[in-house]
Design an enzyme around this catalytic site. Structure first.
Site, PDB file in Angstrom:
ATOM      1  N   ASP A  81       4.446   6.907  -7.083  1.00 46.29           N
ATOM      2  CA  ASP A  81       5.120   5.895  -6.259  1.00 46.29           C
ATOM      3  C   ASP A  81       4.191   4.757  -5.809  1.00 46.29           C
ATOM      4  O   ASP A  81       3.066   4.981  -5.383  1.00 46.29           O
ATOM      5  CB  ASP A  81       5.749   6.545  -5.027  1.00 46.29           C
ATOM      6  CG  ASP A  81       6.503   5.527  -4.205  1.00 46.29           C
ATOM      7  OD1 ASP A  81       7.374   4.858  -4.761  1.00 46.29           O
ATOM      8  OD2 ASP A  81       6.196   5.386  -3.010  1.00 46.29           O
ATOM      9  N   HIS A 135       5.163   7.425   3.481  1.00 44.02           N
ATOM     10  CA  HIS A 135       3.737   7.185   3.256  1.00 44.02           C
ATOM     11  C   HIS A 135       3.034   7.405   4.589  1.00 44.02           C
ATOM     12  O   HIS A 135       3.300   6.676   5.545  1.00 44.02           O
ATOM     13  CB  HIS A 135       3.513   5.750   2.767  1.00 44.02           C
ATOM     14  CG  HIS A 135       4.189   5.467   1.462  1.00 44.02           C
ATOM     15  ND1 HIS A 135       3.547   5.622   0.254  1.00 44.02           N
ATOM     16  CD2 HIS A 135       5.465   5.087   1.169  1.00 44.02           C
ATOM     17  CE1 HIS A 135       4.403   5.331  -0.728  1.00 44.02           C
ATOM     18  NE2 HIS A 135       5.568   5.005  -0.200  1.00 44.02           N
ATOM     19  N   ASP A 158      11.308   5.561   2.764  1.00 44.50           N
ATOM     20  CA  ASP A 158      10.156   4.878   2.169  1.00 44.50           C
ATOM     21  C   ASP A 158       9.303   4.266   3.292  1.00 44.50           C
ATOM     22  O   ASP A 158       8.817   3.135   3.171  1.00 44.50           O
ATOM     23  CB  ASP A 158      10.575   3.823   1.141  1.00 44.50           C
ATOM     24  CG  ASP A 158       9.404   3.387   0.267  1.00 44.50           C
ATOM     25  OD1 ASP A 158       8.295   3.941   0.412  1.00 44.50           O
ATOM     26  OD2 ASP A 158       9.593   2.479  -0.556  1.00 44.50           O
ATOM     27  N   ASN A 165      -0.114   7.975  -2.707  1.00 46.78           N
ATOM     28  CA  ASN A 165      -0.943   6.766  -2.886  1.00 46.78           C
ATOM     29  C   ASN A 165      -1.860   6.525  -1.685  1.00 46.78           C
ATOM     30  O   ASN A 165      -1.866   5.472  -1.067  1.00 46.78           O
ATOM     31  CB  ASN A 165      -0.082   5.530  -3.192  1.00 46.78           C
ATOM     32  CG  ASN A 165       0.903   5.174  -2.087  1.00 46.78           C
ATOM     33  OD1 ASN A 165       1.225   5.993  -1.233  1.00 46.78           O
ATOM     34  ND2 ASN A 165       1.378   3.941  -2.086  1.00 46.78           N
TER      35      ASN A 165
HETATM   36  O1  DOR Z   1       7.224  -1.385  -0.387  1.00 42.63           O
HETATM   37  C1  DOR Z   1       6.586  -0.445  -0.821  1.00 42.63           C
HETATM   38  N1  DOR Z   1       5.513   0.054  -0.162  1.00 42.63           N
HETATM   39  N2  DOR Z   1       6.944   0.090  -1.978  1.00 42.63           N
HETATM   40  C2  DOR Z   1       6.208   1.019  -2.596  1.00 42.63           C
HETATM   41  O2  DOR Z   1       6.601   1.466  -3.651  1.00 42.63           O
HETATM   42  C3  DOR Z   1       4.936   1.481  -2.021  1.00 42.63           C
HETATM   43  C4  DOR Z   1       4.902   1.279  -0.574  1.00 42.63           C
HETATM   44  C5  DOR Z   1       3.533   1.401   0.032  1.00 42.63           C
HETATM   45  O3  DOR Z   1       2.833   2.365  -0.280  1.00 42.63           O
HETATM   46  O4  DOR Z   1       3.183   0.570   0.852  1.00 42.63           O
HETATM   47 ZN    ZN Z   2       7.267   4.572  -1.473  1.00 41.26          ZN
END
Ligand code: DOR
Ligand code: ZN
Length: 435
Positions: free
Chosen positions: A159, A69, A312, A101
């Site tokens: 996601d 992200h 992630d 996102n």
């Molecule tokens: O812990 C998470 N953070 N899981 C997710 O699926 C999204 C992500 C976020 O965008 O901060």
């Molecule tokens: Zn993610």
């Protein structure tokens, strides 16, 4: 007169081509031109050559992270494309796939193009956009995947949210199959996880925090496997966290269904015990599970049932983390820590170095349709030089990411990427002292 970068006396490792040898490696005009013992010889004093003395270091295919992200557009106070791509390069990555996102959500050609343009201006890893499956991540209307793929999308995912509607998921798989785009699912039945703050188990009961049951993940993955088989489309399960998800995906693969999956470093290294002190750095979605889940994830990664290690990388600022556990946003930063943390698993014998590189470079590249970095003559130089002995602590190190949300901040890590080349160019360089 040549401009060359020479790695002298490195351990060159690329399991994809069966290479593991102590040798020299020469990069000229962005390409790997010579690999072998004595390859650094033959330059004249007139040649402009930078020699990096590799003694003890490993030269690896650069890493690929298919799940990060980068927070731009919209949340640049947590991370932006420049800082995220710099963090990736510092972690040894040449390619990262950015989740949609953001704000606005990456569900249009305009946002995809903006991200690609910003990425192209930055020094660091290369950015590959993942677009939303549904508009605004709302689960109601499919995005224009054909147009988004043409704009540069490498996959589609909601996601952070799960595509829970069976109609939407089935249609997305059918649509994406036409152009071979992977559909990446965040598997969480939101009806079963409403208000959940951590894994549902003994510890959630003790702490009085509402729990996120394993079956909320397993049920979605079981359904999706049936859909993937029915449609014949490519399905990828993001950040799996349960022993049940492992079992379902192992069975699906044995039956020849085209499913792949990833695991994060935190689900391989931590359990819900870490939440006992209400440390918001350990709040993550899906939540940290139990020892039996962690053991199942580790063995599935070792045997290839789990294809990929993805960070992630989810930067959060102190606004989202220095607050009550219930209010805190989920996520951990991972790009600069993943390789050193995973080298720990190699040292303790959980994982072979070959499988580690496969899971952190070759497989994610294959799944996302990115040309896989490789150590072969005439290949584009996309390399990571790793000092496997270098001990360091994130808390006392200048990190490139803007955020600090990780429970590993004070850990002494062993091993670090000291140099990264992307597209033939050096984009991360701590090797100055060795030259
Ligand atoms: O812990 C998470 N953070 N899981 C997710 O699926 C999204 C992500 C976020 O965008 O901060
Ligand atoms: Zn993610």
């Amino acid at each position: 007169m040549t401009d060359a970068l020479v790695f002298r006396d490195v351990r060159a490792i690329d399991p994809a081509v069966g290479r593991d040898e102590r040798c020299d490696v020469v990069v000229e005009r962005g390409l790997l031109t010579r690999i072998g013992p004595g390859a650094s010889q033959g330059f004249t004093p007139n040649d402009r050559v930078r020699v990096v003395d590799g003694g003890g270091c490993w030269l690896l295919p650069a890493l690929v992270d298919q799940h990060v992200h980068l927070r731009e557009p919209g949340y640049e106070y947590k991370e932006d494309i420049a800082s995220g791509l710099a963090a990736a390069a510092a972690g040894g990555y040449a390619h990262v796939c950015a989740m949609p996102n953001t704000n606005p959500v990456n569900d249009t050609r305009a946002v995809t193009e903006l991200m690609l343009a910003r990425g192209a201006e930055c020094t660091g890893a290369r950015l590959h956009p993942i677009v939303a499956i549904t508009r605004g991540l709302e689960g109601k209307q499919l995005t224009e995947l054909a147009e988004l793929k043409a704009a540069g999308a490498v996959g589609a995912s909601d996601d952070g949210r799960c595509v829970t509607s069976s109609t939407m998921m089935l249609r997305a798989l059918e649509y994406a199959r036409n152009f071979n785009l992977p559909i990446i699912q965040h598997a969480e039945d939101h009806e079963l996880t409403q208000g959940a703050l951590m894994h549902e188990g003994e510890i959630s009961a003790r702490l009085g925090l509402r729990g996120w049951p394993r079956v909320a993940e397993d049920a979605i993955i079981a359904r999706d496997v049936l859909f993937a088989e029915y449609v014949g489309a490519r399905y990828h399960a993001a950040h799996i966290s349960t022993a049940g998800a492992v079992r379902i995906l192992r069975e699906a693969k044995a039956r020849g269904i085209s499913v792949t999956c990833e695991v994060t470093p935190h689900h391989l290294l931590l359990t819900d015990q870490a939440v006992l002190g209400y440390d918001t750095a350990c709040k993550v979605n899906p939540p940290l599970r139990e020892a039996e889940d962690m053991a199942a994830l580790r063995s599935a990664l070792a045997d290839g049932t789990i294809d990929v290690i993805a960070t992630d990388h989810a930067p959060q600022s102190s606004l989202e983390k220095d607050c009550e556990f219930a209010e805190a946003a989920p996520g951990l930063v991972g790009l600069e820590l993943c390789l050193p943390l995973m080298l720990g698993l190699v040292r303790e014998g959980t994982l072979s170095l070959g499988r580690l590189l496969d899971a952190m470079s070759t497989q994610p590249a294959r799944i996302m349709g990115i040309s896989a970095p490789t150590l072969q003559e005439r290949a584009l130089a996309e390399l990571t030089l790793v000092d496997p002995e270098l001990a360091w602590t994130p808390a006392t190190t200048r990190l490139a990411t803007k955020s600090r949300n990780t429970p590993f901040l004070d850990r002494t890590l062993v091993g670090r990427a000291v140099m990264t080349l992307v597209g033939g160019t050096v984009v991360h360089d701590l090797a100055g002292g060795r030259a």
